[in-house]
Design an enzyme around this catalytic site. Structure first.
Site, mmCIF file in Angstrom:
data_model
loop_
_atom_site.group_PDB
_atom_site.id
_atom_site.type_symbol
_atom_site.label_atom_id
_atom_site.label_comp_id
_atom_site.label_asym_id
_atom_site.label_seq_id
_atom_site.Cartn_x
_atom_site.Cartn_y
_atom_site.Cartn_z
ATOM 1 C CE LYS A 188 -5.520 -5.983 8.277
ATOM 2 N NZ LYS A 188 -4.574 -4.973 7.947
HETATM 3 C C1 LIG Z 1 -4.234 -3.488 7.655
HETATM 4 C C2 LIG Z 1 -4.727 -2.589 6.572
HETATM 5 C C3 LIG Z 1 -3.860 -1.865 5.742
HETATM 6 C C4 LIG Z 1 -2.400 -1.751 5.999
HETATM 7 O O1 LIG Z 1 -1.751 -2.959 6.088
HETATM 8 P P1 LIG Z 1 -0.243 -2.987 6.624
HETATM 9 O O2 LIG Z 1 0.248 -4.322 6.168
HETATM 10 O O3 LIG Z 1 -0.337 -2.882 8.119
HETATM 11 O O4 LIG Z 1 0.472 -1.851 6.021
HETATM 12 C C5 LIG Z 1 -4.382 -1.170 4.678
HETATM 13 N N1 LIG Z 1 -5.705 -1.147 4.443
HETATM 14 C C6 LIG Z 1 -6.576 -1.787 5.232
HETATM 15 C C7 LIG Z 1 -8.022 -1.738 4.901
HETATM 16 C C8 LIG Z 1 -6.113 -2.524 6.333
HETATM 17 O O5 LIG Z 1 -6.982 -3.140 7.140
#
Ligand SMILES: *Cc1c(COP(=O)(O)O)cnc(C)c1O
Length: 386
Positions: A188
């Site tokens: 991210k």
């Molecule tokens: C990465 C992601 C999540 C989940 O994030 P985590 O921190 O891995 O639980 C939820 N929604 C979207 C759109 C994502 O890209």
């Protein structure tokens, strides 16, 4: 065989300050949730620039989404609406609570939830809506928030891609929704390895989430072991979860957050280079933000236009053969066996998401990429499509 090293799809950008802060945590004697997680929360609220917000660090965005819906009282018999064009985490948390998911199509102009489709999907059972700021571009929040208000719906924003993103000049996280959830997963825009932050303006909601984040305990461990009153006493007020963020992870977050603006600028510059590089090819470049708004550029999603001489799958194979990693975000939920079978979903009901899925791929986009890396990807695209 490609003559250059493999260019991965994503790489984290971890600096010496992050590494030193993690080492400091390891030496400090306090490695789980403690002073650094607290400071990360304070810094996060300061980053959003609104002291009326409560920021709660959690061990994933999935955990944060679950906590937010739980605190809002979502349960069996309720319906929650989100888009099919997302990762399964957005929807699965609704099922954790025994409520039902209603998936709707995207607006191809933003690739975020189509507010008209949302309006049409509301029933007397609908309790909440979860917009996803896909790729880092804000969903069309003003009409969505107005519609939610009109129907008494709660709004939980999935902002896993959206740090920092603005919507009509305001940072995502500060809008008039009930809660906003960010992800710090490894790929991210900022990362703690695994982690997330849930933000709300509502003190009662924040309190419920704080308690449910740690087993339904009335006091957390750091509170108990640093307070002047006896440390052994706590009360269990609900069957809570284990969703706290460690100080080891928060140590990374403290420094990643400081770099979030610079990261966004670099990602935006790389995205602009892609836009220019693919000009003239039979492709649709990603939707751009409105004038003056920030796009977090978590993803650069290219779509093939009619007339492209190869399809998406062949293009991905061509890029891999050239030593370039890429991905697809996402296989829409209406195609996934669990969601498709559970709700008898047909692809014809989601023409825009389906069309995007059939033609799209995500190109490498991360701050450690060089301009030359972008030109290499562009060169491979031109060789395959030009
Ligand atoms: C990465 C992601 C999540 C989940 O994030 P985590 O921190 O891995 O639980 C939820 N929604 C979207 C759109 C994502 O890209």
């Amino acid at each position: 065989m490609p003559d250059k090293p493999f260019l991965p799809f994503a790489l984290p950008d971890i600096g010496e300050e992050e590494i030193a802060e993690v080492v400091d945590t390891l030496r400090s004697g306090w490695i789980t949730t403690g002073p650094k997680a607290r400071r990360f929360e304070e810094d996060f609220t300061a980053f959003l620039g609104d002291p009326g917000l409560h920021s709660l660090a959690v061990n994933s965005a999935t955990a944060g989404l679950h906590l937010a819906l739980e605190a809002l009282g979502i349960g069996p018999g309720d319906e929650v609406i989100t888009t099919t064009h997302t990762f399964t985490a957005t929807a699965e948390v609704v099922r954790y609570l025994g409520a039902d998911v209603k998936l709707v199509d995207i607006d191809p102009g933003t690739m975020c939830i189509d507010v008209q489709a949302l309006r049409a999907a509301i029933t007397p059972r609908t309790k909440a809506v979860m917009p996803v700021h896909y790729a880092g571009l804000a969903a069309d929040m003003q009409p969505l928030l107005a519609l939610a208000k009109e129907h008494g719906l709660k709004v939980v924003e999935d902002a896993a891609h959206a740090l920092p993103t603005t919507c009509a000049g305001r940072l995502v996280g500060t809008l008039a929704s009930d809660a906003t959830v960010f992800s710090f997963y490894a790929n991210k825009t900022i990362t703690t390895g695994e982690g997330g932050m849930v933000v709300t303006r509502d003190p009662a909601l924040a309190q419920r989430m704080r308690v449910m984040r740690l087993h339904g305990m009335s006091r957390d461990a750091f509170d108990r072991f640093t307070a002047t009153v006896p440390s052994w006493y706590y009360e269990i007020v609900a069957p809570g979860f284990k969703y706290n963020l460690t100080d080891i992870a928060a140590a990374l977050g403290l420094h990643q957050l400081k770099r979030a603006r610079a990261f966004q600028q670099r990602r935006e510059a790389l995205a602009l280079q892609y836009d220019e590089g693919v000009a003239g090819l039979p492709v649709i470049t990603p939707p751009r933000p409105r004038e003056g708004d920030l796009h977090a550029w978590h993803l650069y999603v290219l779509r093939l236009a009619d007339g492209a001489r190869i399809g998406r799958d062949a293009l991905i194979e061509h890029l891999y053969a050239a030593g370039i990693g890429c991905s697809v975000h996402y296989i829409p939920l209406h195609l996934q066996p669990y969601w498709r079978d559970r709700y008898a979903l047909r692809r014809e009901a989601f023409p825009h998401s389906q069309r995007a899925f059939d033609t799209m791929l995500s190109l490498p986009l991360y701050t450690r990429m060089s301009d030359a890396d972008v030109q290499r990807v562009v060169g491979a695209l031109r060789a395959a499509l030009g």
